[in-house]
Every structure is written in C-alpha cells, then in structure tokens.
Design an enzyme around this catalytic site. Sequence first.
Site, PDB file in Angstrom:
ATOM      1  N   ASP A  29       0.845  -1.197   0.000  1.00 33.99           N
ATOM      2  CA  ASP A  29       0.000   0.000   0.000  1.00 33.99           C
ATOM      3  C   ASP A  29       0.880   1.246   0.000  1.00 33.99           C
ATOM      4  O   ASP A  29       1.827   1.347   0.792  1.00 33.99           O
ATOM      5  CB  ASP A  29      -0.901   0.001   1.241  1.00 33.99           C
ATOM      6  CG  ASP A  29      -1.758   1.252   1.328  1.00 33.99           C
ATOM      7  OD1 ASP A  29      -2.777   1.317   0.617  1.00 33.99           O
ATOM      8  OD2 ASP A  29      -1.400   2.164   2.105  1.00 33.99           O
ATOM      9  N   ILE A  30       0.577   2.187  -0.899  1.00 35.99           N
ATOM     10  CA  ILE A  30       1.315   3.455  -0.925  1.00 35.99           C
ATOM     11  C   ILE A  30       0.847   4.308   0.255  1.00 35.99           C
ATOM     12  O   ILE A  30      -0.352   4.567   0.410  1.00 35.99           O
ATOM     13  CB  ILE A  30       1.088   4.215  -2.244  1.00 35.99           C
ATOM     14  CG1 ILE A  30       1.545   3.358  -3.432  1.00 35.99           C
ATOM     15  CG2 ILE A  30       1.835   5.544  -2.233  1.00 35.99           C
ATOM     16  CD1 ILE A  30       1.284   3.995  -4.780  1.00 35.99           C
ATOM     17  N   GLU A  68      -4.441   2.304  -4.702  1.00 33.70           N
ATOM     18  CA  GLU A  68      -2.999   2.417  -4.456  1.00 33.70           C
ATOM     19  C   GLU A  68      -2.414   1.129  -3.892  1.00 33.70           C
ATOM     20  O   GLU A  68      -1.306   1.127  -3.351  1.00 33.70           O
ATOM     21  CB  GLU A  68      -2.718   3.579  -3.498  1.00 33.70           C
ATOM     22  CG  GLU A  68      -3.191   3.382  -2.076  1.00 33.70           C
ATOM     23  CD  GLU A  68      -4.632   3.807  -1.847  1.00 33.70           C
ATOM     24  OE1 GLU A  68      -4.965   4.116  -0.684  1.00 33.70           O
ATOM     25  OE2 GLU A  68      -5.421   3.837  -2.806  1.00 33.70           O
TER      26      GLU A  68
END
Length: 234
Positions: free
Chosen positions: A101-102, A145
């Site tokens: 996950d960003i 994301e």
Amino acid sequence: MQDRQAGIPSVVCLYRLCAVLYVFRVCFFLRIRKSAVLERKVGELEEVATSLRTENTHLGSLSYQDSLTGIPNRRYFKYAFQREWAASRIREELLTVLMIDIVFFKRFNDTFGHVEGDRILILVAKGIQKSLFRLTDSVARFGGEEFVVILPDMNAEHGSIVAERIRTSIVGLRIPFASETGEYLTVSIGCFSGSPDSSFSADQFVKNADAALYLAKAQGRNCVSIYSSGCLGV
C-alpha cells in the site's frame, strides 16, 4: 447426290464437336471464374479471421491488464493466484503473498493532483517489478494504491526479504512527499506465507496478507509486517 449425303454426317459431327467444345470452353471459363471468386472469398475470410484472432488476443490481454500502469490487474491476479495455489498444493510447496500500500496516497493526490498521482502509480508499479528477480514472481495492481505480489515456493523469511527490497526501492525513487514517514513517498507491506491445502483457501492467503498490511500501518507505516495470528482483528 450420294456424295453430298455422305458428307452430311461429317458436317453434323463437326457441328456437334464444335458445340461440345463451345460448351466445354464455357464451363471451363465459368469454373475458372468461379474458382477465382471462391479463392478471393476464401482470402477475404482468412483476412477477417486473422483480424478477429488478433483483436481477440488484444482484447484478452486488455482484460487482464491494468490500463494505467500496464501491469496485470486484479482479474489476472485472481486467475494467476488460483493457478499458483493449486500448483503449490500439488508440489507441497510454500506460497507467499505480499500486499503493498502506498502510504498516504490520498493525501498525495489531494496535494499534487490526480495526474501526478497517476504518474506515481506507474513509477511504483515499475519499482515493484524491478525488485522481483525470479521469473516465477509476479505483481498485479490490486486496486487503487494497493498492489499484490505472488512469490511461489518461498517461505516467510525470504518473502520478507523481497518485501524489504521492494520497500527500499520505492524510497529510492526519491519522490518528494513529506509525511510522518519521511520526506519521500513510501509503502507499507504485509507478508503472509503458508502451505495451500483444502482447509486453507486461496482467499485466506489474501486475507492474511491484508491483515499483515494493516499491522504494518498500525506500526507506523513504511515497514514490512509478517502475518501472525495476532494480526487478526487489526
């Protein structure tokens, strides 16, 4: 008189022969013409078939490809992971999944705009790909994301090493974005490794990797977390 009558059958035969030759020529001409038409039609049909095959192949690749990043999409991941899960079960091998996950991507989008956000998604996707050294390893965009990585025949220890390599490679992109995790864009990663069996479904692999990801977020983000039973409910 008899000579004239004797010549009549010869003339009749000649006329008949000419008529037969004429009919033969007409039939031969029509057959050639028909054959040429058929060949042209066959050629046209082959061109259409080739075009359809090419288009179907293209559409097939598009249905499994993320239109933004160019890497496989979630639909492909489901197909590929079911295949790897079944193969690992037969070979009695471990299978590892990474959920990525960003960090604070929504905040990044709000700050720099969606166009820049799309560019970052592409850069992160490429960064993850470059961090996978084996041909058997694969990455897909899970949604938004989030990205997911499949690591066949790998335990949690080695899976966490790959995850850490991915994390540092994203930091190494040096994408300016000041947040609680530093001055550059970062990612959080959850890692789960297990042995596929009838009581441990493919969906459970993803859920456990996702639980590990939530633990990584709870631990401050920009880190790698390995799944344990304590991850449940995080």
